[in-house]
Design an enzyme around this catalytic site. Sequence first.
Site, PDB file in Angstrom:
ATOM      1  N   ASN A 291     -38.696  26.266  40.307  1.00 20.47           N
ATOM      2  CA  ASN A 291     -39.857  26.237  41.211  1.00 20.47           C
ATOM      3  C   ASN A 291     -39.630  25.225  42.326  1.00 20.47           C
ATOM      4  O   ASN A 291     -38.872  24.274  42.169  1.00 20.47           O
ATOM      5  CB  ASN A 291     -41.127  25.789  40.465  1.00 20.47           C
ATOM      6  CG  ASN A 291     -41.589  26.811  39.461  1.00 20.47           C
ATOM      7  OD1 ASN A 291     -40.966  27.864  39.297  1.00 20.47           O
ATOM      8  ND2 ASN A 291     -42.664  26.497  38.765  1.00 20.47           N
TER       9      ASN A 291
ATOM     10  N   LYS B 287     -48.643  11.856  34.999  1.00 23.51           N
ATOM     11  CA  LYS B 287     -48.584  12.962  35.977  1.00 23.51           C
ATOM     12  C   LYS B 287     -48.257  12.411  37.373  1.00 23.51           C
ATOM     13  O   LYS B 287     -47.478  13.001  38.126  1.00 23.51           O
ATOM     14  CB  LYS B 287     -49.925  13.706  35.962  1.00 23.51           C
ATOM     15  CG  LYS B 287     -50.220  14.585  37.153  1.00 23.51           C
ATOM     16  CD  LYS B 287     -49.897  16.023  36.892  1.00 23.51           C
ATOM     17  CE  LYS B 287     -50.449  16.920  37.992  1.00 23.51           C
ATOM     18  NZ  LYS B 287     -49.469  17.697  38.691  1.00 23.51           N
TER      19      LYS B 287
ATOM     20  N   ASN C 153     -37.217  22.009  41.932  1.00 28.48           N
ATOM     21  CA  ASN C 153     -37.547  20.886  41.042  1.00 28.48           C
ATOM     22  C   ASN C 153     -36.369  20.464  40.170  1.00 28.48           C
ATOM     23  O   ASN C 153     -36.117  19.276  39.989  1.00 28.48           O
ATOM     24  CB  ASN C 153     -38.738  21.254  40.151  1.00 28.48           C
ATOM     25  CG  ASN C 153     -40.025  21.386  40.946  1.00 28.48           C
ATOM     26  OD1 ASN C 153     -40.039  21.115  42.153  1.00 28.48           O
ATOM     27  ND2 ASN C 153     -41.092  21.818  40.295  1.00 28.48           N
TER      28      ASN C 153
HETATM   29  O1  KPL Z   1     -47.409  19.096  40.309  1.00 26.69           O
HETATM   30  C1  KPL Z   1     -46.349  19.432  40.763  1.00 26.69           C
HETATM   31  C2  KPL Z   1     -46.344  19.833  42.190  1.00 26.69           C
HETATM   32  O2  KPL Z   1     -45.520  20.647  42.589  1.00 26.69           O
HETATM   33  O3  KPL Z   1     -47.203  19.332  42.922  1.00 26.69           O
HETATM   34  C3  KPL Z   1     -45.096  19.383  39.943  1.00 26.69           C
HETATM   35  C4  KPL Z   1     -45.409  18.668  38.661  1.00 26.69           C
HETATM   36  C5  KPL Z   1     -43.998  18.678  40.666  1.00 26.69           C
HETATM   37  C6  KPL Z   1     -44.611  20.761  39.535  1.00 26.69           C
HETATM   38  O4  KPL Z   1     -44.032  21.443  40.574  1.00 26.69           O
END
Ligand code: KPL
Length: 300
Positions: free
Chosen positions: A244, A177, A195
Amino acid sequence: MEILVYGAGALGSLVGGLLARAHDVTLVGRDPHMRRIREDGLRIDGAVDARVRLRALTDGTHRSADLALVTTKAYDTDAAARALATGEYDAVCSLQNGLTEERLVAALDATVLAGTASYGARLAEPGRVTCTGIGEVAVGSLAGGPDPLADRAGAAFDAAGIDATVASDMPRRRYEKLAVNAGINGPSALARLQNGATLDGPAGGIARSAARETARVARVDGVDLTDEAAVAALERVAADTAANRSSMCEDVAAGRRTEVDAIYGAVTDRAARHDAAVPTCRTLASLLRAWERGAGLRGE
Ligand code: KPL
């Protein structure tokens, strides 16, 4: 089950709202969001359509619950830990970006579980959260291996219709992650990209390099994460959340402080301890900190 969700940003509000379909949930956040939830309930729209009732508080001290989820920005972890230390919980689980669990362990007597959540969420207005992508939750022991409290947390998510994996490999998942965040968040914020577009063109080379460097740090830290697995996870998340904007891109667009220290600081600090080279993550950290200084959000 009684669940306290500490942090009512987009993800905390969404997860708290989804859990409230099956559990007694207390959400801790700030007004005017909390006030609106107390008055009208929490409205969830987008990929999920629901209006739920939950307890919405602005003070999260001296509470008790079976499970506390920490969903604040990573830089608010110490404040969350101080508040949770005044209450009683069987287990505390972080769903934050960055490797924040160690700070919770240092401050709390409760068992600290590691967690990840891949739901997409956006706070549309006070009292309303939009689910921009159905994801899943993974929860497990911080050290890896089985943990009955993780089984219980996983069952609680499942009961509320949240797809949950009880994972015995959380040390690897946490770094995976972190690699995804290192790959997407900085480049998307600096170039103001969604993204999906972050993995195209020059930004894509930087994103993949940051993910590979994070995998290198994982390995010197004793966690088995290959470069290929880190890049594959990055590409999967970028594709799944293509339309997103990352949380860091949202933060920069809104002129807010970012999670640069929790994401790139976590990589560069661990790299320094092991003498590992992470030039891309260092450069991204410097650029983001320079932006924060220029925006008057950081002193040094
Ligand atoms: O965790 C995320 C974030 O935006 O902080 C991701 C994995 C990049 C998904 O948008």
